[in-house]
Design an enzyme around this catalytic site. Sequence first.
Site, PDB file in Angstrom:
ATOM      1  N   GLN A 160      -4.818  -2.216   9.641  1.00  0.00           N
ATOM      2  CA  GLN A 160      -4.594  -3.481   8.946  1.00  0.00           C
ATOM      3  C   GLN A 160      -5.160  -4.641   9.780  1.00  0.00           C
ATOM      4  O   GLN A 160      -4.831  -4.806  10.948  1.00  0.00           O
ATOM      5  CB  GLN A 160      -3.086  -3.672   8.688  1.00  0.00           C
ATOM      6  CG  GLN A 160      -2.744  -4.899   7.885  1.00  0.00           C
ATOM      7  CD  GLN A 160      -3.274  -4.847   6.455  1.00  0.00           C
ATOM      8  OE1 GLN A 160      -3.139  -3.854   5.764  1.00  0.00           O
ATOM      9  NE2 GLN A 160      -3.893  -5.940   6.025  1.00  0.00           N
ATOM     10  N   ASP A 171     -11.913   2.102   4.899  1.00  0.00           N
ATOM     11  CA  ASP A 171     -12.239   0.672   4.879  1.00  0.00           C
ATOM     12  C   ASP A 171     -13.761   0.450   4.938  1.00  0.00           C
ATOM     13  O   ASP A 171     -14.230  -0.683   4.801  1.00  0.00           O
ATOM     14  CB  ASP A 171     -11.586  -0.009   6.095  1.00  0.00           C
ATOM     15  CG  ASP A 171     -10.678  -1.153   5.692  1.00  0.00           C
ATOM     16  OD1 ASP A 171     -10.596  -1.439   4.493  1.00  0.00           O
ATOM     17  OD2 ASP A 171     -10.045  -1.753   6.586  1.00  0.00           O
ATOM     18  N   LYS A 215       0.846  -1.204   0.000  1.00  0.00           N
ATOM     19  CA  LYS A 215       0.000   0.000   0.000  1.00  0.00           C
ATOM     20  C   LYS A 215       0.877   1.250   0.000  1.00  0.00           C
ATOM     21  O   LYS A 215       0.623   2.198  -0.752  1.00  0.00           O
ATOM     22  CB  LYS A 215      -0.926  -0.009   1.238  1.00  0.00           C
ATOM     23  CG  LYS A 215      -2.090  -0.967   1.085  1.00  0.00           C
ATOM     24  CD  LYS A 215      -2.775  -1.281   2.396  1.00  0.00           C
ATOM     25  CE  LYS A 215      -3.757  -2.430   2.182  1.00  0.00           C
ATOM     26  NZ  LYS A 215      -4.161  -3.110   3.408  1.00  0.00           N
TER      27      LYS A 215
END
Length: 295
Positions: free
Chosen positions: A95, A118, A51
């Site tokens: 994460q 997210d 990322k």
Amino acid sequence: MKLIDGIAVAKKVHEETRTRIAALSCRGLRPGLAVVLVGDRPASRVYVRKKAEQCAKLGFHSLRLELPDTITQQELVAHIAVLNADPKIHGILIQSPTPPHINEIEVAHAIDPRKDVDGLHPVNVAKLALEDPSGLVPCTPLGCRRLLLEYQVPISGAHAVILGRSRIVGKPLSLLLMSKGAGGDATVTVVHSRTRNLEKITCQADILISAIGRPHFLSGRHVCEGAVVIDVGINRVECPGTQSGYHLVGDANFKQVAPKCSLITPSPGGVGPMTIAMLLSNTVKACCQIHGLHL
Ligand code: NAP
């Protein structure tokens, strides 16, 4: 059978993102993404690194926060509060998975919903259910839908069967595909570990999307002739003799499933690159919305 090339579609999404970043730059803005890694799982470390690399390539401001797995819930929430207040950060991603003592639901609540790239904050979950386009939608479902659209798979009226009901993939994907309008209007069935006669249901799918995390679970018996298969699964299987000691496979037994499909994603190389592409696209969307821009 034709392969769905997730790497090529992800590149296209990145180019769109690059164009939007240039438009933001003309207004003196630079989108910023913070990725928080709790603990030291090697797989998570690889995802976080990928990322950061993509952020650098596209010119994002990016921040990587590495925290020990001994961190308390309270301390983690305090770090999130700092990121919420940071004007250079427009997207925050924790994460997954986090260590077992961390409550991921509470963590999602702590993120400013405007920066929740997210799509796990209750405000964004509700916006998806309500079909409010200002919501931030989880990246993997967005990536799956984009692949279907790019390959001109008819979604409207199709029977889409989704294997898995997780809050990050199966559930939001079911809402996306059943929502009204372009990229939606499917008839959606979600199956999970308690589903009876699973094969009978999956064989009725025009579009079959597997997100269960079971290597090679999906066999030829699960798929009807001509189906479109999206394999979200990324599973490590031991592979002695290789440098890493493992290799990555999807949920589908590709050799059995692929000959029956009209279209299928490989795994890796299918949904994975799309998830990162949609994450960066979501970060640009968050930046625009925070600054009241429509780009
Ligand atoms: P998860 O939270 O573990 O959820 C798995 C789902 O699959 C659950 O709903 C579970 O049912 C269901 N399931 C498990 N075994 C089953 C079986 N034998 N038959 C039917 N249903 C079964 O997993 P996730 O986070 O959604 O991830 C799923 C997979 O996608 C993993 O391989 C993950 O690595 C991969 N993934 C890939 C990306 C990407 O970017 N490509 C992104 C996210 C995830 P219950 O609810 O009944 O337990």
